[in-house]
Scaffold this active site. Structure first.
Site, PDB file in Angstrom:
ATOM      1  N   PHE A  79     115.344  68.580 -23.074  1.00 27.76           N
ATOM      2  CA  PHE A  79     116.095  69.636 -22.390  1.00 27.76           C
ATOM      3  C   PHE A  79     116.974  68.997 -21.334  1.00 27.76           C
ATOM      4  CE2 PHE A  79     116.951  72.810 -19.126  1.00 27.76           C
ATOM      5  CZ  PHE A  79     117.474  73.827 -19.908  1.00 27.76           C
ATOM      6  N   ASP A 119     117.063  61.158 -17.498  1.00 28.99           N
ATOM      7  CA  ASP A 119     117.070  62.495 -16.903  1.00 28.99           C
ATOM      8  C   ASP A 119     115.739  62.665 -16.169  1.00 28.99           C
ATOM      9  OD1 ASP A 119     116.778  65.177 -16.310  1.00 28.99           O
ATOM     10  OD2 ASP A 119     117.742  65.885 -18.150  1.00 28.99           O
ATOM     11  N   LYS A 158     116.327  69.825  -9.238  1.00 31.66           N
ATOM     12  CA  LYS A 158     115.030  70.451  -8.993  1.00 31.66           C
ATOM     13  C   LYS A 158     114.427  70.123  -7.608  1.00 31.66           C
ATOM     14  CE  LYS A 158     114.000  72.275 -13.376  1.00 31.66           C
ATOM     15  NZ  LYS A 158     114.416  71.741 -14.657  1.00 31.66           N
TER      16      LYS A 158
HETATM   17  C1  LIG Z   1     115.694  71.879 -15.408  1.00 30.84           C
HETATM   18  C2  LIG Z   1     116.192  70.691 -16.133  1.00 30.84           C
HETATM   19  C3  LIG Z   1     117.569  70.477 -16.347  1.00 30.84           C
HETATM   20  C4  LIG Z   1     118.621  71.496 -15.958  1.00 30.84           C
HETATM   21  O1  LIG Z   1     118.697  71.694 -14.584  1.00 30.84           O
HETATM   22  P1  LIG Z   1     119.464  73.005 -14.028  1.00 30.84           P
HETATM   23  O2  LIG Z   1     119.420  72.824 -12.543  1.00 30.84           O
HETATM   24  O3  LIG Z   1     118.720  74.198 -14.512  1.00 30.84           O
HETATM   25  O4  LIG Z   1     120.853  72.947 -14.568  1.00 30.84           O
HETATM   26  C5  LIG Z   1     117.962  69.324 -16.982  1.00 30.84           C
HETATM   27  N1  LIG Z   1     117.068  68.414 -17.387  1.00 30.84           N
HETATM   28  C6  LIG Z   1     115.746  68.565 -17.200  1.00 30.84           C
HETATM   29  C7  LIG Z   1     114.794  67.496 -17.644  1.00 30.84           C
HETATM   30  C8  LIG Z   1     115.256  69.721 -16.581  1.00 30.84           C
HETATM   31  O5  LIG Z   1     113.939  69.890 -16.416  1.00 30.84           O
END
Ligand SMILES: *Cc1c(COP(=O)(O)O)cnc(C)c1O
Length: 344
Positions: free
Chosen positions: A130, A217, A246
């Site tokens: 994701f 990420d 986050k």
């Molecule tokens: C939550 C998340 C995102 C997206 O972040 P947003 O602030 O919602 O755009 C991208 N990568 C990972 C691994 C995430 O957990």
């Protein structure tokens, strides 16, 4: 009473409204108390209403909210210094969300490829990953539900199974347009999937050999959650690019794309930008988050409390009907159930 009537139906929220929080607890409008194990989807790592964060936000809001990136922003420079100090990276671009941090990473990879005369540069991404909801990041995401209906998707992503080094080696042998790997050190939305302990080390080696960028990420794994500032620090490697969001702001919207010497020089004036990104309020808050994690020794806490909770969950839940597996790293813990719950 207000209702959802005028909200787009992007979420199907539960019928509960929280009115205030303190530490790990939340209270709803009926004064019912909850232990908050979700943390605003991995955002409120310091808990709710942490006094150091509240104080910083109030002070900064009373001094200066926003000036734009057309001028020097000392709070942004200070936060970049702190982030590079704890990560070993060299340069930072600030955004307002995780998806935007990943957009910056994807643009760095594209520019890196195009400057090196790679035709149609491609990024290797994982199944069940994701990376966000913007067009490029949903195209990078390995979940058809996130993509369905939004075709045509952004081109230039090659998908392989997570935790499969050979699949990437095969691509290295047969493709000459790959420029980067984008991967989560632990898959979050994919269900707390923890790869082999040397997975990232293998990816680092392949990227070195192929001259690809290793882009991590760490939006969900970063900021101390797994028992290190960043999950890659369990592996003694350095990525070329790392994205954060986050827990970086503990609730204020901020994202960051960090890069090493090699990748940090790729974006030049005019290549990328953001109106709000890196504004004094967000950066002062994120600086206070880092100071607080350090002052309260929360990295060690995440490691110790994490293994205590994981062991206890395994002990008490593993044998229950309906529980498939309990797994985690630090305080990033998941309980896989037989039954799927309706997704939001
Ligand atoms: C939550 C998340 C995102 C997206 O972040 P947003 O602030 O919602 O755009 C991208 N990568 C990972 C691994 C995430 O957990």
């Amino acid at each position: 009473m207000a209702s959802n009537e005028h909200l787009m139906k992007t979420y199907a929220p539960l019928d509960v409204t929280f009115e205030h929080g303190e530490g790990a607890y939340l209270w709803d409008s009926q004064q019912q108390k909850y232990l908050d194990a979700l943390c605003g989807i991995a955002v409120c790592g310091l808990g709710h209403a942490h006094p150091a964060i509240t104080r910083t936000i109030c002070e900064q809001a009373g001094r200066l909210l926003h000036t734009s990136n057309l001028y020097q922003i000392d709070k942004q420079q200070q936060l970049a210094d702190q982030l590079c100090d704890i990560s070993g990276m060299s340069r930072v671009f600030f955004s307002n969300s995780g998806a935007e941090a990943n957009e910056a990473a994807i643009k760095i990879a594209r520019l890196y490829g195009n400057r090196n005369k790679v035709e149609n540069p491609a990024i290797i991404v994982m199944e069940h990953s994701f990376h966000g909801r913007t067009m490029a990041t949903l195209s990078a995401t390995g979940n058809r539900k996130v993509q369905a209906g939004f075709e045509p998707l952004v081109q230039g992503f090659i998908r392989v199974p997570y935790n499969d080094v050979d699949a990437i080696k095969n691509i290295a042998d047969s493709n000459n347009n790959v420029v980067a790997i984008l991967v989560e050190p632990v898959q979050g939305e994919g269900g707390i999937q923890i790869p082999a302990s040397d997975y990232l080390n293998h990816l680092r080696k392949i990227c070195d050999r192929q001259n690809w960028l290793l882009m991590l990420d760490e939006i969900q794994t970063g900021m101390g959650r797994t028992g290190q500032w960043f999950a890659f620090q369990h592996n003694n490697i350095q990525p070329d690019v790392m994205t954060l969001a986050k827990a970086l702001g503990n609730g204020v919207p901020i994202g960051a794309c960090l890069a090493n010497d090699k990748a940090g020089e790729i974006l030049q004036p005019g290549n990328h930008g953001s109106t709000f990104g890196g504004n004094p309020l967000m950066c002062a808050t994120a600086s206070a988050v880092i100071d607080t994690i350090r002052a309260e020794n929360l990295i060690t806490n995440a490691e110790q409390l994490g293994s205590y909770i994981l062991d206890s969950f395994k002990d008490k839940l593993s044998s229950l009907d309906g529980v498939r597996e309990v797994r985690g790293l630090g305080l990033m813990i998941g309980i896989e159930l037989e039954k799927t719950v309706p997704s939001w």
